[in-house]
Design an enzyme around this catalytic site. Structure first.
Site, PDB file in Angstrom:
ATOM      1  N   PHE A 127      -0.215   4.078   5.845  1.00 27.26           N
ATOM      2  CA  PHE A 127      -1.015   2.509   5.755  1.00 27.26           C
ATOM      3  C   PHE A 127      -1.176   1.875   6.704  1.00 27.26           C
ATOM      4  CE2 PHE A 127      -0.268  -1.860   6.400  1.00 27.26           C
ATOM      5  CZ  PHE A 127      -1.006  -2.947   4.726  1.00 27.26           C
ATOM      6  N   ASP A 214      -0.239   5.706  15.204  1.00 27.91           N
ATOM      7  CA  ASP A 214      -0.292   4.377  14.598  1.00 27.91           C
ATOM      8  C   ASP A 214       1.203   3.951  14.593  1.00 27.91           C
ATOM      9  OD1 ASP A 214       0.520   2.382  13.835  1.00 27.91           O
ATOM     10  OD2 ASP A 214      -1.172   2.383  11.424  1.00 27.91           O
ATOM     11  N   LYS A 243       3.469  -5.063  15.389  1.00 29.73           N
ATOM     12  CA  LYS A 243       4.429  -5.761  15.031  1.00 29.73           C
ATOM     13  C   LYS A 243       6.037  -6.241  15.479  1.00 29.73           C
ATOM     14  CE  LYS A 243       4.827  -4.309   9.826  1.00 29.73           C
ATOM     15  NZ  LYS A 243       3.367  -3.393   9.653  1.00 29.73           N
TER      16      LYS A 243
END
Ligand SMILES: *Cc1c(COP(=O)(O)O)cnc(C)c1O
Length: 391
Positions: A127, A214, A243
């Site tokens: 993702f 990532d 995040k």
């Protein structure tokens, strides 16, 4: 009728305030937050040092522009470069934007090497975000359907499988980079083997490709190291963060090192909000508190504790397939779809998540206490037992 676009299936709860690992709903009921707004609130809720840093910065200046010098952005870039042993940082506002920057950087790097149509190796079950390029890089059909034509230039391979990757790239001379999550988050808390990540490092060195991690979900202390890849003792050429970086204040970053350095020139990329003084103050405070309060080791110790006590509490329960993760990035895989557990947990006062259909995902704040962990394990084990027994 709500005037919100219908992009989320929302749970029937809204919160008025938080305190540490607890959130309080509008009626005053409290919930143990084992999700941190999806790995965002690194320091939990209302951490006094974060509140102080953000409110003092808000009173001073919130936004200027990247047209001017931003000392806090310089300081944050210095700190991140030091923690990651990398060279430069571009700031943006989200994970998708950080990955967009990485994808653009890889393409520009490829063009610089005379490759007209550069391709990036990406993983199944990955993702990377919801923008067109990042959803195209994402290994989940549900994220892509309806948005075709997808962005081209991605070569998909199975995750954590070196032989499959080698087979897929054999004979190609258009590859410029590999983009991979050291721990897949949305894909079901799948931890890449260290030997795999090390082999990717060697492969990228041999071929002069960019190794791009990532770390939007697994970075910022979540796995017990500052960055997930540090568990494998290697360094990427490009790394993306978002995040947990600002502990709730939106900020993303794309870092570069070695052969990826100096790829962007003025005019190649930008962001109006990226790295503004408020966001940088939040990120600097987050990093400072993680260090001062020993939260890397707390993530490791409390994460191990949750996994081991959960394993004990669920021993012999049929339907529990696996309990895995790294630090405070924890997955409990069941043998069936278990989305319903999220609502049952909510009713019982626990905020958890289910991803990849069958995996209960726990992403508590990095300052989660052993007492919080015991409360969580006891409650969650009972919920999982009941859920499996009722099926
Ligand atoms: C959440 C996530 C993203 C996307 O981040 P946004 O801030 O929602 O754009 C990208 N990559 C990974 C690994 C993520 O977990």
């Amino acid at each position: 009728m709500s005037h919100l676009m219908n992009t989320y299936g929302r749970l029937p709860v809204a919160f008025s305030h938080g305190e540490g690992s607890w959130l309080f709903d509008l009626a005053g009921k409290r919930y143990l937050d084992a999700l941190s707004g999806i790995a965002v609130t690194t320091l939990g809720h209302n951490h006094p040092k974060l509140v102080k840093a953000v409110s003092e910065q808000a009173a001073r200046v919130i936004h200027t522009s990247n047209l001017y010098g931003i000392p806090l952005q310089e300081a944050l870039a210095d700190r991140l470069a030091e923690l990651a042993s990398m060279d430069e940082v571009f700031f943006c506002n989200s994970g998708a934007e950080a990955n967009e920057a990485a994808i653009k950087l890889a393409r520009l790097y490829g063009h610089g090497r005379g490759i007209a149509e550069p391709a990036i190796v990406v993983m199944e079950q990955s993702f990377h975000g919801r923008t067109l390029a990042t959803l195209s890089a994402t290994g989940n059909k549900k994220v892509q359907v309806g948005f075709e034509p997808l962005v081209s230039g991605f070569v998909r391979v199975p995750f954590d499988d070196l032989a499959a990757l080698q087979a897929a790239v054999t004979g190609r001379n258009d590859i410029v980079a590999i983009l991979v999550e050291p721990v897949q988050g949305e894909g079901g808390i799948r931890v890449a083997h260290q030997a795999y990540l090390q082999a990717l490092r060697s492969l990228c060195d041999e071929r002069q490709w960019l190794l791009m991690f990532d770390e939007v979900q697994c970075g910022i202390g979540r796995t017990g190291k500052w960055f997930g890849h540090q568990n494998a003792g290697i360094k990427p050429d490009v790394m993306t963060l978002a995040k947990g970086l600002g502990s709730g204040v939106p900020i993303g970053a794309c870092l570069a090192a070695g052969r990826a350095t100096s790829t962007f020139k003025p005019g190649n990329h930008g962001s109006t909000f990226g790295g503004n003084p408020l966001a940088c103050a939040a990120a600097l405070a987050t990093l400072a508190v993680v260090e001062e309060e020993g939260l890397l080791s707390n993530a490791l110790v409390v994460g191990d504790l949750i996994r081991s006590t959960l394993a004990k509490a669920l021993e012999g329960v049929s339907g529990v397939v696996d309990i895995r993760g790294a630090g405070l990035m924890i997955g409990v895989e069941l043998d069936r779809s278990c989305g319903a557990l999220v609502t049952q947990a909510l009713e019982a006062g626990f905020l958890i998540n289910v991803t990849a259909d069958k995996v209960v995902r726990l992403l508590p704040p990095l300052n989660f206490s052993t007492a919080d962990a015991a409360t969580l394990v006891e409650g969650l084990a009972a919920l999982i037992r009941e859920f499996l027994a009722a099926q």
